[in-house]
Design an enzyme around this catalytic site. Structure first.
Site, mmCIF file in Angstrom:
data_model
loop_
_atom_site.group_PDB
_atom_site.id
_atom_site.type_symbol
_atom_site.label_atom_id
_atom_site.label_comp_id
_atom_site.label_asym_id
_atom_site.label_seq_id
_atom_site.Cartn_x
_atom_site.Cartn_y
_atom_site.Cartn_z
ATOM 1 N N CYS A 274 0.826 -1.209 0.000
ATOM 2 C CA CYS A 274 0.000 0.000 0.000
ATOM 3 C C CYS A 274 0.861 1.261 0.000
ATOM 4 C CB CYS A 274 -0.914 -0.040 1.214
ATOM 5 S SG CYS A 274 -1.911 1.423 1.388
ATOM 6 N N THR B 183 1.142 -11.388 5.144
ATOM 7 C CA THR B 183 2.212 -11.305 4.150
ATOM 8 C C THR B 183 1.762 -10.727 2.801
ATOM 9 O OG1 THR B 183 1.775 -13.632 3.705
ATOM 10 C CG2 THR B 183 3.631 -13.150 5.145
ATOM 11 N N GLU C 48 -8.653 -6.245 -22.683
ATOM 12 C CA GLU C 48 -9.363 -6.950 -21.596
ATOM 13 C C GLU C 48 -10.093 -8.160 -22.167
ATOM 14 O OE1 GLU C 48 -9.961 -6.857 -18.110
ATOM 15 O OE2 GLU C 48 -11.215 -8.567 -18.679
ATOM 16 N N HIS D 19 -25.467 22.848 1.811
ATOM 17 C CA HIS D 19 -25.689 23.297 0.431
ATOM 18 C C HIS D 19 -24.661 24.370 0.071
ATOM 19 C CE1 HIS D 19 -27.792 24.299 -3.247
ATOM 20 N NE2 HIS D 19 -27.660 25.572 -2.914
#
Ligand code: FAD
Length: 440
Positions: free
Chosen positions: A40, A126, A192, A428
């Site tokens: 990450c 892991t 893809e 708003h």
């Protein structure tokens, strides 16, 4: 050396869990073979989001190459800073950080180099690595890997912007990279196998995102099977048209999924069960050996950083005999493309497949004052309700979709209904008023 808890892996699963366990009074040993922060921080969420931000700044400017090089430097500085923060966290009282590769010696002992570490409980965290499909040019069939092929980790380490990039796989990582590199000025083609991108997301949102990306000159070849990679050439077959074609690129990114890191841990010999998706766990993240837990990408449940962290909290709570109210079934997720996509809860097609009665309501960005003011009118929010009017899902495409879904995610944690939502006052003008529109 004996401690209460050993954690193998220092990613967002491992390090957040170590810090939490230490706060609860446990003595923790955490073992990491590379950099703390895991995928990450070092080569996943954080570097990609730094580039997403800089790509937005670079939008419409002509000096994409120079801006990309500056963005890479900024990204590296962010990683270094955050990594120092995690290192400091791992040196707090109650935590011992051990550098090296951890392997089970027996079910209570992990060995790192020459040193043995024993603990009452062990958490495996892991993570995962990129998965390369078995095709020629990708190391399949005994062939060498083409020098033009990279994984997301290698792509993020590049200093120069490629002129042409071919991305194999239109999942989350493939699309985020397509969005970033195209915005900086690379010519991007995505190949893809399936007929639409982001197969686990809402079908309408996936289609609208792809169309929006196509308008930005990203080329998609859907329903196309890559047959081989010959040096800098991706050879693929359009399955419907039965046509073979090829694309040349300076860089070929393989983004066809990730596989759990279960190798070289010796789990087979101590009897921890695993399947093709990863280590098998119950709802408390316990493996079949009750004192060994597996959290995060390695258990293959949801490959998300926040999933890894909260699964770790659940495991520690279970070790301590505490019940918690963490709703691991409510797991929001986002795709940081331009425009952004986010979701929580099942899609309409999953509800249909499971015979779950539901109703759907939608609202569009174009009708929202703030969206008009910031010129971000491309998008929609879809809310799904069960037969008792309870909110069970939200799927969004558009600016700040992640924040919109996060709000719904919080409400879902408290079983809020449509009529309750429609009575919550929203500031708003904000994009979150789109949720109110959808609830009415
Ligand atoms: C390009 C990319 C973008 C992403 N973007 C997002 C995003 O925006 N949001 C999101 O939620 N998720 C994102 N993810 C997914 C996220 O990175 C992972 O879900 C998360 O890192 C999983 O955390 P983890 O702790 O399970 O494993 P990891 O982060 O993979 O950490 C595991 C650690 O264990 C170490 N290790 C492995 N084996 C051993 C051993 N035997 N001994 C010692 N150490 C070992 C590794 O070196 C690694 O540091 C992204 C992933 C990628 C690749």
């Amino acid at each position: 050396m004996k401690t209460d808890l050993i954690i193998i892996g220092g990613g967002p699963g491992g390090y957040e869990t170590a810090a939490y366990a230490a706060r609860q009074g446990l003595q923790v040993t955490i073992i990491e073979e590379k950099n703390v922060g895991g995928t990450c921080l070092n080569c996943g969420c954080i570097p990609t989001k730094a580039l997403v931000h800089d790509a937005e700044e670079a939008m419409g400017k002509s000096d994409g190459k120079a801006l990309f090089e500056a963005a890479i430097e900024r990204k590296d500085r962010i990683i270094t800073n955050l990594r120092q923060g995690v290192e400091a966290l791992m040196h707090q009282p109650g935590i011992r950080l051990v550098r090296g590769h951890g392997t089970f010696k027996n079910s209570h002992c992990v060995v790192v180099g020459e040193e043995n570490f024993e603990a009452e409980h062990i958490i495996i965290a892991t993570g995962s690595t990129s998965k390369l499909p078995p095709i020629d040019g990708l190391g399949g069939n005994g062939q060498p890997i083409s020098p033009f092929v990279v994984t997301s980790e290698e792509l993020l380490a590049r200093k120069e912007l490629p002129n042409k990039i071919c991305i194999i796989g239109a999942g989350v990582i493939g699309l985020e990279m397509a969005s970033v590199f195209s915005t900086f000025g690379s010519k991007v083609t995505v190949v893809e196998f399936l007929n639409e991108c982001l197969p686990t997301m809402d079908a309408e949102i996936a289609r609208r995102l792809r169309r929006s990306m196509e308008k930005k000159s990203i080329k998609f070849h859907l329903g196309s099977a890559v047959q081989s990679i010959d040096n800098n050439k991706v050879i693929f077959k359009d399955v419907k048209k039965d046509l073979v074609a090829d694309i040349e690129a300076d860089v070929i990114l393989v983004a066809t999924g990730r596989k759990p890191c279960v190798e070289n841990l010796n789990i087979e010999n101590i009897g921890v069960g695993s399947g093709p998706k990863g280590i098998l766990t119950n709802e408390n993240m316990q493996t079949n050996l009750p004192h060994i837990y597996a959290i995060g990408d390695v258990n293959g449940r949801q490959m998300l950083a926040h999933a890894a962290t909260f699964q770790g909290y659940r495991a520690v709570n279970h070790i301590l005999g505490k019940t918690d109210n963490i709703r691991l079934d409510i797991m929001p997720a986002a795709v940081f493309t331009h425009p952004e996509v986010a979701s929580v809860g099942p899609t309409e097609s999953v509800c249909k497949a499971n015979d779950v009665p539901f109703t759907t309501q939608k609202a569009i960005y174009r009708a929202n004052g703030r969206a008009q003011a910031i010129e971000q009118t491309d998008g929609l929010v879809k809310l799904i309700f069960d037969e008792n009017d309870r909110i069970i899902a939200c799927h969004a495409l558009g600016a700040d979709a992640a924040s919109i879904v996060q709000e719904i995610s919080a409400l879902m944690n408290f079983d809020v209904t449509r009529s309750q939502l429609s009575n919550i006052i929203h500031i708003h003008p904000t994009l979150s008023e789109i949720i109110l529109d959808a609830s009415r």
